[in-house]
Motif scaffolding. Sequence first.
Motif, PDB file in Angstrom:
ATOM      1  N   GLU A 271     -53.260 -52.460  41.658  1.00  0.00           N
ATOM      2  CA  GLU A 271     -51.898 -52.969  41.773  1.00  0.00           C
ATOM      3  C   GLU A 271     -50.926 -52.289  40.796  1.00  0.00           C
ATOM      4  O   GLU A 271     -49.797 -51.976  41.156  1.00  0.00           O
ATOM      5  CB  GLU A 271     -51.887 -54.486  41.555  1.00  0.00           C
ATOM      6  N   VAL A 272     -51.365 -52.062  39.550  1.00  0.00           N
ATOM      7  CA  VAL A 272     -50.429 -51.482  38.581  1.00  0.00           C
ATOM      8  C   VAL A 272     -50.203 -49.999  38.828  1.00  0.00           C
ATOM      9  O   VAL A 272     -49.201 -49.432  38.365  1.00  0.00           O
ATOM     10  CB  VAL A 272     -50.890 -51.720  37.120  1.00  0.00           C
ATOM     11  N   LYS A 274     -49.234 -48.844  41.397  1.00  0.00           N
ATOM     12  CA  LYS A 274     -48.058 -48.786  42.263  1.00  0.00           C
ATOM     13  C   LYS A 274     -46.750 -48.860  41.467  1.00  0.00           C
ATOM     14  O   LYS A 274     -45.669 -48.736  42.035  1.00  0.00           O
ATOM     15  CB  LYS A 274     -48.111 -49.925  43.278  1.00  0.00           C
ATOM     16  N   ILE A 275     -46.875 -49.107  40.145  1.00  0.00           N
ATOM     17  CA  ILE A 275     -45.690 -49.277  39.299  1.00  0.00           C
ATOM     18  C   ILE A 275     -45.475 -48.002  38.491  1.00  0.00           C
ATOM     19  O   ILE A 275     -46.327 -47.614  37.681  1.00  0.00           O
ATOM     20  CB  ILE A 275     -45.862 -50.492  38.364  1.00  0.00           C
ATOM     21  N   ASP A 276     -44.347 -47.344  38.697  1.00  0.00           N
ATOM     22  CA  ASP A 276     -44.103 -46.037  38.077  1.00  0.00           C
ATOM     23  C   ASP A 276     -44.113 -46.086  36.554  1.00  0.00           C
ATOM     24  O   ASP A 276     -44.508 -45.118  35.904  1.00  0.00           O
ATOM     25  CB  ASP A 276     -42.757 -45.484  38.551  1.00  0.00           C
ATOM     26  N   GLN A 277     -43.668 -47.207  35.975  1.00  0.00           N
ATOM     27  CA  GLN A 277     -43.550 -47.282  34.512  1.00  0.00           C
ATOM     28  C   GLN A 277     -44.875 -47.559  33.812  1.00  0.00           C
ATOM     29  O   GLN A 277     -44.923 -47.640  32.586  1.00  0.00           O
ATOM     30  CB  GLN A 277     -42.544 -48.369  34.121  1.00  0.00           C
ATOM     31  N   VAL A 334     -48.893 -58.951  37.882  1.00  0.00           N
ATOM     32  CA  VAL A 334     -48.295 -57.763  38.502  1.00  0.00           C
ATOM     33  C   VAL A 334     -46.859 -58.059  38.939  1.00  0.00           C
ATOM     34  O   VAL A 334     -45.955 -57.225  38.772  1.00  0.00           O
ATOM     35  CB  VAL A 334     -49.143 -57.279  39.698  1.00  0.00           C
ATOM     36  N   LYS A 335     -46.642 -59.236  39.467  1.00  0.00           N
ATOM     37  CA  LYS A 335     -45.287 -59.642  39.855  1.00  0.00           C
ATOM     38  C   LYS A 335     -44.356 -59.631  38.639  1.00  0.00           C
ATOM     39  O   LYS A 335     -43.226 -59.138  38.706  1.00  0.00           O
ATOM     40  CB  LYS A 335     -45.320 -61.028  40.493  1.00  0.00           C
ATOM     41  N   LEU A 337     -44.819 -57.886  35.860  1.00  0.00           N
ATOM     42  CA  LEU A 337     -44.660 -56.481  35.466  1.00  0.00           C
ATOM     43  C   LEU A 337     -43.528 -55.819  36.245  1.00  0.00           C
ATOM     44  O   LEU A 337     -42.673 -55.138  35.673  1.00  0.00           O
ATOM     45  CB  LEU A 337     -45.953 -55.711  35.698  1.00  0.00           C
ATOM     46  N   LYS A 338     -43.517 -56.054  37.535  1.00  0.00           N
ATOM     47  CA  LYS A 338     -42.478 -55.449  38.379  1.00  0.00           C
ATOM     48  C   LYS A 338     -41.105 -55.974  38.021  1.00  0.00           C
ATOM     49  O   LYS A 338     -40.119 -55.219  38.021  1.00  0.00           O
ATOM     50  CB  LYS A 338     -42.798 -55.719  39.845  1.00  0.00           C
ATOM     51  N   GLN A 339     -41.031 -57.255  37.708  1.00  0.00           N
ATOM     52  CA  GLN A 339     -39.741 -57.844  37.340  1.00  0.00           C
ATOM     53  C   GLN A 339     -39.224 -57.326  36.007  1.00  0.00           C
ATOM     54  O   GLN A 339     -38.049 -56.976  35.875  1.00  0.00           O
ATOM     55  CB  GLN A 339     -39.880 -59.382  37.280  1.00  0.00           C
TER      56      GLN A 339
END
Length: 341
Positions: A271-272, A274-277, A334-335, A337-339
């Motif tokens: 899942e992480v 998918k997060i660019d940062q 993960v939610k 993290l994205k926020q």
Amino acid sequence: MNKRGFASDNFSGVLPEVMEAIQNANQGHVVAYGGDPYTESAIKKFKSLFGQNIDVYFAFNGTGANVIGLSTLTQSYHSIICPATAHIQVDECGAPDKFTGCKVIPIESPDGKISPELILPHLHGFGFEHHSQPKMISITQCTELGTVYTPEEVKAICDLAHANNMYVHMDGARLANAVVSLDVDVKEFTTHAGVDVLSFGGTKNGMMLGEAVIFFNPELSKEAKYVRKQSMQLFSKMRYIGAQFDAMLTNDLWLKTARHANKMAKLLEQEVQKIDQVKITQKVQANGIWALIPKDKIEKLQEEYFFWVWDEHAGEVRWLCSFDTTEEDILGFVKLLKQVL
């Protein structure tokens, strides 16, 4: 703090099966200091797991287990070689140095693993009275960076050690996670690979307290009972550690818990990514993830799902999963993290 986070598998509670085993052992009087049927049963199960020719000593905690294993096989004029990230070097407040009297020699490694090539430059001065004598190589399985030694890698280190009249200690605080990651019999990278003494972890895998020190050659452990007592690791009411290990080694509970923790780490990795940062810095082979994230976001994230910072200068963090980590925990984190990111 009741909300599950990702700081450490030490943060988790106790497995229901373990708690039940403690309760069942809490009846009547039994012989103290390990002469009880619960400890006897657990040791039999350890022998079924590793082979009959082993010697087992229970201890309170991981530092104590490491101290017993290292102290039994060294003298104060010896040196102990380990990775620079090793728990015995970084996280035990100098206990191995104090109790063994040995010089601990750390080796830098990018992934927490050392090899014969990295060890060889430190194998010198044998027989020279002005040098600490190399006597022990200590490795961690899985490592403090979540990586895992293959059986072949462990055997190569053991072969090098034994060729130089040295011993190999394995810190197995998260041994179960390595077993399920490699999907091999635990004997493949312990008994068969040539490890001399093992700290077998219980606490991080769902026990209330307790670790086991396993010597693979009883000839090497003749002094271990005295070392354990002097190290203040001999538990008088041993049945409460014995009962826990007895439960953990029944029906492969110790592997089921680790398998779940590893699975949750893989889900978090998936899942992480998918997060660019977020930049994962180590192979995810067990129950932990090491990652770089923006430093100014760490504190906000910790307020909701607590975790430890591994390298505060780089912004590297560690996320560990446990036997009780859920998919809901992962997806909720993960939610967030994205926020935040």
